[in-house]
Design a protein around this motif. Structure first.
Motif, PDB file in Angstrom:
ATOM      1  N   GLU A   1      65.244  43.946  19.054  1.00 39.28           N
ATOM      2  CA  GLU A   1      66.451  42.911  18.639  1.00 39.28           C
ATOM      3  C   GLU A   1      67.894  43.796  18.648  1.00 39.28           C
ATOM      4  OE1 GLU A   1      68.660  39.792  17.783  1.00 39.28           O
ATOM      5  OE2 GLU A   1      66.449  39.799  18.341  1.00 39.28           O
TER       6      GLU A   1
ATOM      7  N   GLU B   1      73.286  45.077  24.193  1.00 35.84           N
ATOM      8  CA  GLU B   1      73.450  44.602  25.631  1.00 35.84           C
ATOM      9  C   GLU B   1      74.567  43.491  25.300  1.00 35.84           C
ATOM     10  OE1 GLU B   1      69.869  43.069  27.589  1.00 35.84           O
ATOM     11  OE2 GLU B   1      68.853  45.147  27.061  1.00 35.84           O
TER      12      GLU B   1
ATOM     13  N   ASP C   1      68.352  46.508  20.474  1.00 30.38           N
ATOM     14  CA  ASP C   1      68.484  46.755  21.899  1.00 30.38           C
ATOM     15  C   ASP C   1      69.357  45.475  22.673  1.00 30.38           C
ATOM     16  OD1 ASP C   1      67.586  49.033  21.856  1.00 30.38           O
ATOM     17  OD2 ASP C   1      65.723  48.683  22.979  1.00 30.38           O
ATOM     18  N   HIS C   2      68.653  44.197  22.179  1.00 30.45           N
ATOM     19  CA  HIS C   2      69.437  43.240  22.685  1.00 30.45           C
ATOM     20  C   HIS C   2      70.902  42.767  22.201  1.00 30.45           C
ATOM     21  CE1 HIS C   2      69.817  38.872  24.017  1.00 30.45           C
ATOM     22  NE2 HIS C   2      69.791  38.400  22.798  1.00 30.45           N
ATOM     23  N   GLN C   3      71.185  43.111  21.078  1.00 27.70           N
ATOM     24  CA  GLN C   3      72.301  43.375  20.571  1.00 27.70           C
ATOM     25  C   GLN C   3      73.543  44.052  21.005  1.00 27.70           C
ATOM     26  OE1 GLN C   3      73.597  40.648  18.339  1.00 27.70           O
ATOM     27  NE2 GLN C   3      71.731  39.706  18.207  1.00 27.70           N
TER      28      GLN C   3
END
Length: 74
Positions: free
Chosen positions: A50, A56, A52-54
């Motif tokens: 999560e 990105e 890592d997604h933020q």
């Protein structure tokens, strides 16, 4: 590839990860591992997917508004 055996740890069940694997992956006792479901099974990772997604999303935002952010920084 290594096979890890499920073992009893008090009233819990767990795996003992060999020291060489801990050193190679950069994790140690007390660290948190995240379980990520993949099409091929489960992946243990020291990185929170999560987060890592933020990161990105933040990178895409900064790239899109690069000029605006430069002007605001002046």
């Amino acid at each position: 590839m290594a096979a890890l055996k499920l073992e009893a740890f008090g009233t819990c069940t767990g795996i003992a990860i060999p020291e060489e694997m801990l050193v190679q992956t950069g994790v140690g006792r007390g660290d948190t591992l995240f379980v990520v479901e993949t099409p091929n099974g489960y992946l243990l990772s020291p990185r929170n997917p999560e987060t890592d997604h933020q990161v990105e999303l933040g990178g895409a935002f900064m790239k899109k508004y690069q000029e605006t952010l430069k002007r605001l920084a002046q």
